[in-house]
Motif scaffolding. Structure first.
Motif, PDB file in Angstrom:
ATOM      1  N   ARG A  92     -11.093   4.357  -8.285  1.00  0.00           N
ATOM      2  CA  ARG A  92     -11.122   3.802  -7.007  1.00  0.00           C
ATOM      3  C   ARG A  92     -10.876   4.975  -5.834  1.00  0.00           C
ATOM      4  N   GLU A  93     -10.352   6.071  -6.107  1.00  0.00           N
ATOM      5  CA  GLU A  93      -9.983   7.241  -5.013  1.00  0.00           C
ATOM      6  C   GLU A  93     -11.222   8.230  -5.295  1.00  0.00           C
ATOM      7  N   LYS A 122      -3.644   5.072 -11.941  1.00  0.00           N
ATOM      8  CA  LYS A 122      -4.541   3.547 -11.896  1.00  0.00           C
ATOM      9  C   LYS A 122      -5.413   3.385 -10.795  1.00  0.00           C
ATOM     10  N   TYR A 123      -5.165   4.451  -9.736  1.00  0.00           N
ATOM     11  CA  TYR A 123      -6.138   4.283  -8.713  1.00  0.00           C
ATOM     12  C   TYR A 123      -7.295   5.482  -8.736  1.00  0.00           C
ATOM     13  N   ARG A 132     -13.839   6.684  -3.510  1.00  0.00           N
ATOM     14  CA  ARG A 132     -13.740   6.725  -1.792  1.00  0.00           C
ATOM     15  C   ARG A 132     -14.107   8.293  -1.363  1.00  0.00           C
ATOM     16  N   PHE A 181      -2.059   5.942   1.086  1.00  0.00           N
ATOM     17  CA  PHE A 181      -3.379   5.318   1.196  1.00  0.00           C
ATOM     18  C   PHE A 181      -3.270   4.480   2.568  1.00  0.00           C
ATOM     19  N   PHE A 197      -3.719  11.689  -8.000  1.00  0.00           N
ATOM     20  CA  PHE A 197      -3.581  10.156  -7.512  1.00  0.00           C
ATOM     21  C   PHE A 197      -2.742   9.798  -8.694  1.00  0.00           C
ATOM     22  N   THR A 207       0.894  -1.066  -0.050  1.00  0.00           N
ATOM     23  CA  THR A 207      -0.069  -0.015  -0.113  1.00  0.00           C
ATOM     24  C   THR A 207       0.966   1.367  -0.030  1.00  0.00           C
TER      25      THR A 207
END
Ligand code: CTP
Ligand code: MG
Length: 406
Positions: free
Chosen positions: A70-71, A66-67, A74, A34, A63, A30
Motif C-alpha cells: 500500500r505504501e 502488512k502495509y 502511495r 499515517f 513500514f 490509523t
C-alpha cells in the motif's frame, strides 16, 4: 535507480513501522505515522524536509510489513505529484524500533558514508537541524544527536518500584533526546552487529555502550514526537500568520467628464477626470495596495476597463469587493498610509473628510489611516495640471492555512 554518491552523502531512514499504541484507538485505528496532515501522510513531511537538504541524497522508508505494498503505491503517487528529487527505498520494519532501524540500515547503498535515523512521528524537524547534524558528523564524532535541556527535575526510581527514589541526576547534565540521529554508517552497522541491545530506545545507545563519542547538539523545541493524544493538538495548528505590506500607485488624466472623486468623496472643483470607472485615483491606489498585500494581482486583472459592467462604477463598491477577496485570501488590513500628488485642486481643505471616509470604508480607526498631499513643484504632468497621481501603502496580517512560518 542509479545515482552518483559523493564522499559525504548521507541517506535518511524514516522509521514508520510502529503501532502507535500510546496514541490509542483515538485515531480510528490509523497508526500515527499515517495520519493525514496537510493532505499528506505524516511520514511524508519528514521526507520533504530531508529532500530540501543537499546533504541528504536518498531515503529509506520503513513500514509495517502488512502495509508495504500500500505504501509503495502511495509513495509512487506522492513522488508523481511532488518529486523529491532523490532516490528512495522501502522496507518492512520489525517488532521493535531497533529492529526497524536495523532493517532500514541494511538498505543503505554501500558507498554511502553517513546515515540519519528519524522517527516518522516527528514531522516538525527543520532543514537547519538536518544540516547541523550532517555537518558535525566526522570520523572522530561518529554520532551526532539533537537534544534539548530538560525543564523538570528528573528522578531515578528503584527498579520497577514507582514509590522510592534512587537518585536525582543534576538537571544541567540532562538532555531530552530527539531524532534525527546522525551516524557514520559503518560504525553504526558494526555496533548493530556486535551489540544488539533489546532495551535500547534510540540508536545512539548502541554506540555509547561501545565507548564511541556521541555528540549532543542543540535540538529544536518544536521537534516533538507525536506520542499521546494531546500531541495531536500540534497538528491542528496547520497555518501561520505573517505581517504583510502592499503598495499601490495610480494615475488619472484631467479633462474627462467624471466628477472629481477622492477617497469616495466628491471634491467641489471645476476639474474633471477621464476614466472608465469613477476615476477615484486614491481608492484605485488603495485597492492595488490591498491586492498587493493579499498577493492577488492588480485592479485591472479583477475589473478590466474593457468590461462595460464597470463603466462609471463607484470605486467604493469595488473596494468592498477587493476587501472581501483579500479577506478570503486571509488578509486583514491594519493600517494605511496614502499620498495624493497634484498641483490643483488644493487637498488640505478636504483632507480630514477624506481620511474619515477612508477609515469608514476600511473599518479602521481614523488614527490608523493617514492621508498626505503634495505637489511636484510645478514639475511633470501633475505640475502641468494634466493629471493626478496617488500612492498607497497598507499593512496587515495574512493568515496562511497549510503553511508553516517562512
Ligand atoms: N517504530 C518503528 N518500528 C517499531 C516501533 C517504532 O519503525 N517497531 C517507529 C515509529 O513508527 C515511530 C518511531 O519509531 O515513528 C518512534 O517510536 P514511537 O514513538 O515509540 O512509536 P510507536 O512505537 O509507533 O508508538 P507506541 O510506542 O506508542 O506504540
Ligand atoms: Mg514505541
Amino acid at each position: 535507480m542509479s545515482t552518483v554518491f559523493s564522499e559525504d552523502s548521507a541517506w535518511a531512514i524514516i522509521l514508520a513501522a510502529g503501532k502507535g499504541s500510546r496514541l490509542g484507538a483515538l485515531n480510528n485505528g490509523t497508526e500515527k505515522q499515517f495520519i493525514e496532515w496537510k493532505k499528506r501522510p505524516l511520514y511524508w513531511h519528514s521526507a520533504c524536509t530531508f529532500a530540501r537538504c543537499a546533504c541528504i541524497t536518498g531515503l529509506v522508508f520503513v513500514f509495517p510489513e502488512k502495509y508495504l505494498d500500500r505504501e509503495k503505491d502511495r509513495i509512487k503517487s506522492l513522488y508523481a505529484k511532488e518529486n523529491l528529487g532523490i532516490p528512495w527505498k522501502i522496507v518492512a520494519g520489525g517488532a521493535t524500533r531497533q529492529l526497524s532501524s536495523r532493517n532500514g540500515l541494511a538498505q543503505i547503498p554501500f558507498s554511502v558514508k553517513k546515515v540519519l535515523i528519524h522517527d516518522a512521528a516527528r514531522p516538525f524537524l527543520t532543514p537547519a537541524l538536518v544540516w547541523e547534524i550532517c555537518k558535525e558528523l566526522t570520523s572522530e564524532t561518529p554520532a551526532v544527536i539533537p537534544g534539548i535541556p530538560v525543564i523538570d527535575t528528573i528522578k531515578v526510581i528503584k527498579g520497577n518500584d514507582e514509590e522510592f527514589v534512587a537518585g536525582t541526576p543534576p538537571r544541567k547534565n540532562l538532555r531530552a533526546i530527539q531524532t534525527p540521529q546522525g551516524f557514520v554508517k559503518d560504525i553504526l552497522l558494526s555496533a548493530y552487529e556486535s551489540n544488539f541491545l533489546s532495551e535500547a530506545t534510540d540508536d545512539a545507545m548502541l554506540l555509547e555502550k561501545q565507548g564511541f563519542c556521541v555528540r549532543v547538539i542543540q535540538g529544536e523545541e518544536k521537534n516533538i514526537k507525536i506520542t499521546v493524544p494531546e500531541d495531536l493538538m500540534a497538528l491542528k495548528e496547520s497555518g501561520c500568520a505573517i505581517q504583510v505590506t502592499g503598495f499601490g500607485y495610480d494615475v488619472h488624466r484631467y479633462g474627462g467628464e467624471r466628477p472629481f472623486m477622492l477617497g469616495g468623496i466628491a471634491i467641489p472643483t471645476e476639474i474633471r477626470i477621464q476614466a472608465h470607472s469613477d476615476g477615484d485615483v486614491l481608492l484605485h491606489a488603495l485597492m492595488d495596495a490591498i491586492l498587493g498585500a493579499a498577493c492577488l494581482g492588480d485592479l485591472g486583472a479583477h475589473f478590466p476597463d474593457t468590461n462595460p459592467e464597470y463603466e462609471a462604477i463607484s470605486s467604493s463598491l469595488l473596494l468592498d469587493i477587493v476587501l472581501e477577496l483579500a479577506s478570503k485570501a486571509g488578509f486583514r488590513i491594519s493600517q494605511a498610509d496614502l499620498t495624493i500628488v497634484c498641483q490643483k485642486p488644493r487637498i488640505l481643505p478636504f483632507r480630514i473628510q477624506v481620511q474619515k471616509n477612508l477609515a469608514r470604508l476600511l473599518e479602521l480607526p481614523v488614527n490608523l489611516v493617514n492621508l498626505k498631499a503634495t505637489t511636484e513643484e510645478g514639475l511633470g504632468f501633475t505640475g502641468n495640471m494634466e493629471g493626478i497621481k496617488a500612492f498607497a501603502v497598507v499593512s496587515g496580517i495574512r493568515k496562511l492555512s497549510g503553511m508553516s512560518s517562512p
